[in-house]
Design a protein around this motif. Sequence first.
Motif, PDB file in Angstrom:
ATOM      1  N   ALA A   1      28.948 -46.914 -16.141  1.00  0.00           N
ATOM      2  CA  ALA A   1      27.584 -46.379 -16.079  1.00  0.00           C
ATOM      3  C   ALA A   1      26.847 -46.934 -14.865  1.00  0.00           C
ATOM      4  CB  ALA A   1      26.827 -46.731 -17.358  1.00  0.00           C
ATOM      5  N   PHE A   2      27.029 -48.221 -14.613  1.00  0.00           N
ATOM      6  CA  PHE A   2      26.430 -48.852 -13.438  1.00  0.00           C
ATOM      7  C   PHE A   2      26.966 -48.229 -12.149  1.00  0.00           C
ATOM      8  CE2 PHE A   2      27.348 -52.049 -10.134  1.00  0.00           C
ATOM      9  CZ  PHE A   2      26.065 -52.388  -9.751  1.00  0.00           C
ATOM     10  N   GLY A   3      28.285 -48.098 -12.051  1.00  0.00           N
ATOM     11  CA  GLY A   3      28.900 -47.597 -10.824  1.00  0.00           C
ATOM     12  C   GLY A   3      28.528 -46.161 -10.519  1.00  0.00           C
ATOM     13  N   VAL A   4      28.537 -45.313 -11.531  1.00  0.00           N
ATOM     14  CA  VAL A   4      28.180 -43.902 -11.310  1.00  0.00           C
ATOM     15  C   VAL A   4      26.723 -43.789 -10.884  1.00  0.00           C
ATOM     16  CG1 VAL A   4      27.846 -41.688 -12.467  1.00  0.00           C
ATOM     17  CG2 VAL A   4      29.927 -43.002 -12.877  1.00  0.00           C
ATOM     18  N   ALA A   5      25.834 -44.534 -11.549  1.00  0.00           N
ATOM     19  CA  ALA A   5      24.418 -44.492 -11.194  1.00  0.00           C
ATOM     20  C   ALA A   5      24.192 -44.995  -9.769  1.00  0.00           C
ATOM     21  CB  ALA A   5      23.594 -45.310 -12.186  1.00  0.00           C
ATOM     22  N   MET A   6      24.922 -46.043  -9.370  1.00  0.00           N
ATOM     23  CA  MET A   6      24.776 -46.560  -8.012  1.00  0.00           C
ATOM     24  C   MET A   6      25.249 -45.542  -6.978  1.00  0.00           C
ATOM     25  SD  MET A   6      26.145 -50.109  -6.305  1.00  0.00           S
ATOM     26  CE  MET A   6      24.613 -50.970  -6.678  1.00  0.00           C
ATOM     27  N   ALA A   7      26.361 -44.864  -7.249  1.00  0.00           N
ATOM     28  CA  ALA A   7      26.840 -43.844  -6.317  1.00  0.00           C
ATOM     29  C   ALA A   7      25.825 -42.714  -6.183  1.00  0.00           C
ATOM     30  CB  ALA A   7      28.192 -43.298  -6.791  1.00  0.00           C
ATOM     31  N   VAL A   8      25.249 -42.286  -7.301  1.00  0.00           N
ATOM     32  CA  VAL A   8      24.222 -41.231  -7.258  1.00  0.00           C
ATOM     33  C   VAL A   8      23.029 -41.683  -6.414  1.00  0.00           C
ATOM     34  CG1 VAL A   8      22.524 -39.973  -8.646  1.00  0.00           C
ATOM     35  CG2 VAL A   8      24.890 -40.167  -9.442  1.00  0.00           C
ATOM     36  N   ALA A   9      22.594 -42.924  -6.622  1.00  0.00           N
ATOM     37  CA  ALA A   9      21.453 -43.451  -5.861  1.00  0.00           C
ATOM     38  C   ALA A   9      21.761 -43.476  -4.375  1.00  0.00           C
ATOM     39  CB  ALA A   9      21.100 -44.851  -6.360  1.00  0.00           C
ATOM     40  N   ARG A  10      22.979 -43.825  -4.019  1.00  0.00           N
ATOM     41  CA  ARG A  10      23.315 -43.922  -2.602  1.00  0.00           C
ATOM     42  C   ARG A  10      23.452 -42.552  -1.948  1.00  0.00           C
ATOM     43  NH1 ARG A  10      27.224 -49.363  -2.517  1.00  0.00           N
ATOM     44  NH2 ARG A  10      25.427 -50.770  -2.355  1.00  0.00           N
ATOM     45  N   PHE A  11      24.012 -41.596  -2.664  1.00  0.00           N
ATOM     46  CA  PHE A  11      24.152 -40.265  -2.062  1.00  0.00           C
ATOM     47  C   PHE A  11      22.817 -39.525  -1.968  1.00  0.00           C
ATOM     48  CE2 PHE A  11      28.762 -40.584  -3.296  1.00  0.00           C
ATOM     49  CZ  PHE A  11      29.241 -40.558  -1.993  1.00  0.00           C
ATOM     50  N   THR A  12      21.841 -39.931  -2.740  1.00  0.00           N
ATOM     51  CA  THR A  12      20.502 -39.337  -2.634  1.00  0.00           C
ATOM     52  C   THR A  12      19.520 -40.251  -1.908  1.00  0.00           C
ATOM     53  OG1 THR A  12      19.872 -40.244  -4.809  1.00  0.00           O
ATOM     54  CG2 THR A  12      20.814 -38.023  -4.768  1.00  0.00           C
ATOM     55  N   GLY A  13      19.967 -41.470  -1.578  1.00  0.00           N
ATOM     56  CA  GLY A  13      19.058 -42.475  -1.041  1.00  0.00           C
ATOM     57  C   GLY A  13      18.547 -42.185   0.355  1.00  0.00           C
ATOM     58  N   ASP A  14      19.367 -41.541   1.196  1.00  0.00           N
ATOM     59  CA  ASP A  14      18.916 -41.266   2.563  1.00  0.00           C
ATOM     60  C   ASP A  14      17.726 -40.311   2.569  1.00  0.00           C
ATOM     61  OD1 ASP A  14      20.874 -42.868   3.883  1.00  0.00           O
ATOM     62  OD2 ASP A  14      22.365 -41.325   3.475  1.00  0.00           O
ATOM     63  N   ARG A  15      17.811 -39.275   1.761  1.00  0.00           N
ATOM     64  CA  ARG A  15      16.687 -38.337   1.677  1.00  0.00           C
ATOM     65  C   ARG A  15      15.451 -39.018   1.093  1.00  0.00           C
ATOM     66  NH1 ARG A  15      17.975 -32.471  -0.598  1.00  0.00           N
ATOM     67  NH2 ARG A  15      19.206 -32.600   1.329  1.00  0.00           N
ATOM     68  N   ALA A  16      15.673 -39.890   0.095  1.00  0.00           N
ATOM     69  CA  ALA A  16      14.541 -40.612  -0.495  1.00  0.00           C
ATOM     70  C   ALA A  16      13.905 -41.562   0.515  1.00  0.00           C
ATOM     71  CB  ALA A  16      15.002 -41.387  -1.726  1.00  0.00           C
ATOM     72  N   THR A  17      14.721 -42.194   1.361  1.00  0.00           N
ATOM     73  CA  THR A  17      14.182 -43.076   2.393  1.00  0.00           C
ATOM     74  C   THR A  17      13.299 -42.306   3.360  1.00  0.00           C
ATOM     75  OG1 THR A  17      16.144 -44.492   2.242  1.00  0.00           O
ATOM     76  CG2 THR A  17      14.784 -44.717   4.207  1.00  0.00           C
ATOM     77  N   SER A  18      13.759 -41.121   3.775  1.00  0.00           N
ATOM     78  CA  SER A  18      12.969 -40.293   4.691  1.00  0.00           C
ATOM     79  C   SER A  18      11.660 -39.847   4.047  1.00  0.00           C
ATOM     80  CB  SER A  18      13.784 -39.062   5.113  1.00  0.00           C
ATOM     81  OG  SER A  18      14.939 -39.435   5.827  1.00  0.00           O
ATOM     82  N   ARG A  19      11.699 -39.581   2.762  1.00  0.00           N
ATOM     83  CA  ARG A  19      10.518 -39.031   2.093  1.00  0.00           C
ATOM     84  C   ARG A  19       9.496 -40.106   1.731  1.00  0.00           C
ATOM     85  NH1 ARG A  19      10.512 -35.007  -3.220  1.00  0.00           N
ATOM     86  NH2 ARG A  19       8.241 -34.790  -3.378  1.00  0.00           N
ATOM     87  N   PHE A  20       9.967 -41.240   1.229  1.00  0.00           N
ATOM     88  CA  PHE A  20       9.044 -42.239   0.688  1.00  0.00           C
ATOM     89  C   PHE A  20       8.891 -43.476   1.576  1.00  0.00           C
ATOM     90  CE2 PHE A  20      10.908 -40.072  -3.073  1.00  0.00           C
ATOM     91  CZ  PHE A  20       9.756 -39.442  -3.519  1.00  0.00           C
ATOM     92  N   GLY A  21       9.818 -43.682   2.510  1.00  0.00           N
ATOM     93  CA  GLY A  21       9.777 -44.881   3.334  1.00  0.00           C
ATOM     94  C   GLY A  21      10.612 -46.000   2.742  1.00  0.00           C
ATOM     95  N   SER A  22      11.106 -46.877   3.616  1.00  0.00           N
ATOM     96  CA  SER A  22      12.028 -47.930   3.189  1.00  0.00           C
ATOM     97  C   SER A  22      11.386 -48.902   2.212  1.00  0.00           C
ATOM     98  CB  SER A  22      12.542 -48.693   4.415  1.00  0.00           C
ATOM     99  OG  SER A  22      13.242 -47.836   5.273  1.00  0.00           O
ATOM    100  N   ALA A  23      10.178 -49.366   2.542  1.00  0.00           N
ATOM    101  CA  ALA A  23       9.554 -50.405   1.716  1.00  0.00           C
ATOM    102  C   ALA A  23       9.260 -49.896   0.310  1.00  0.00           C
ATOM    103  CB  ALA A  23       8.276 -50.900   2.380  1.00  0.00           C
ATOM    104  N   ARG A  24       8.717 -48.697   0.209  1.00  0.00           N
ATOM    105  CA  ARG A  24       8.418 -48.138  -1.117  1.00  0.00           C
ATOM    106  C   ARG A  24       9.697 -47.962  -1.928  1.00  0.00           C
ATOM    107  NH1 ARG A  24       4.003 -43.304   0.023  1.00  0.00           N
ATOM    108  NH2 ARG A  24       2.250 -44.643   0.596  1.00  0.00           N
TER     109      ARG A  24
END
Length: 341
Positions: A216-239
Amino acid sequence: MPALKHGLGIGDGRVGLALFAMAAATLVGTCVAPPTVRWVGSRDLVRAGTVLFCVALIGPAVASSYAWFCASLALLGGLGGLLDVGFNVQGIAVQRAYGRPILAGLHGVWSVALFSGGAVGALAAAVGLSPAWQFSIVAALLALASAPLLAWQLPPADEPPVPDEVSHLPLTRVLALGAIGFAAFVAEGAVEDWSAIYARDSLGAGAGSAAVAVAAFGVAMAVARFTGDRATSRFGSARLVCAGGAVAATGYALVVAVPHLAAVYAGFALVGLGLGTVVPVAFSASGTPGALGRVVTLSYVGAIAGPAAIGLAAEAAGLRTALLIPLVLCVGIAAGARAVR
């Protein structure tokens, strides 16, 4: 590892010492990597290091003595540390050239590879394939598969310059980024090393049910990483890092506060979801190979010291109480998120 241990006729203590030698060599590799990158460039380091890493993989499987086993694991760890910095320097350079965040997605591929490697190992063990044959086949396949990818690395002349705001980071900023990486690696290692044990020994889960916590941890982490770049662009690194630390802390709080298997699954999934983008963002914020090497080294200290510290705390006060350590560190990630701006 059980097959290698049995083949050499060694006990758990000597296996632990060999793994410590590997971990220590990994730290040395991350320290040596920055001057190596400055000397030959990240492209050539990745090219040569990948081939050497594939060859070194065979060493532990064919070791005929305990000394050779330790030495081969140390070589593998040292090359791994070198490559970890080289890969990230190359990835950050490509990210700057690309014009938007991509490093979290690259780390997501690593998460997929972690599960793929585990699956290959499980299959090899199930069919009775010896480690020597398994590691040799895997090394050959990886070397062949890597050849076209190594040809496409970004040459030094095409690497964009490091932006002025991160080209000369003050030591306090580097240490803050290293502290974030340290906390994230401790929190990740706690799940990887202790979640199944907690589910089995504290909650009475079977072996299969206990392993679901790690999955459960590993799958959730992979999902976060594959969506993380778009989230970084949208919300900013610090947020994003602040929110990630808060989500991971919430996950640990759920695990500690509610001693039921469903809550443990959900809690560790929240930990993976929260921590997924923390390390890629912290690495990206370090800027130069020298600063990145220091941040990676400090992060690996967390990977080595964290699980051991949790084990000692669990011996003294119980594993449920010991899991408060990564909870507090995740709160610290959220509190110190401004360092990645």
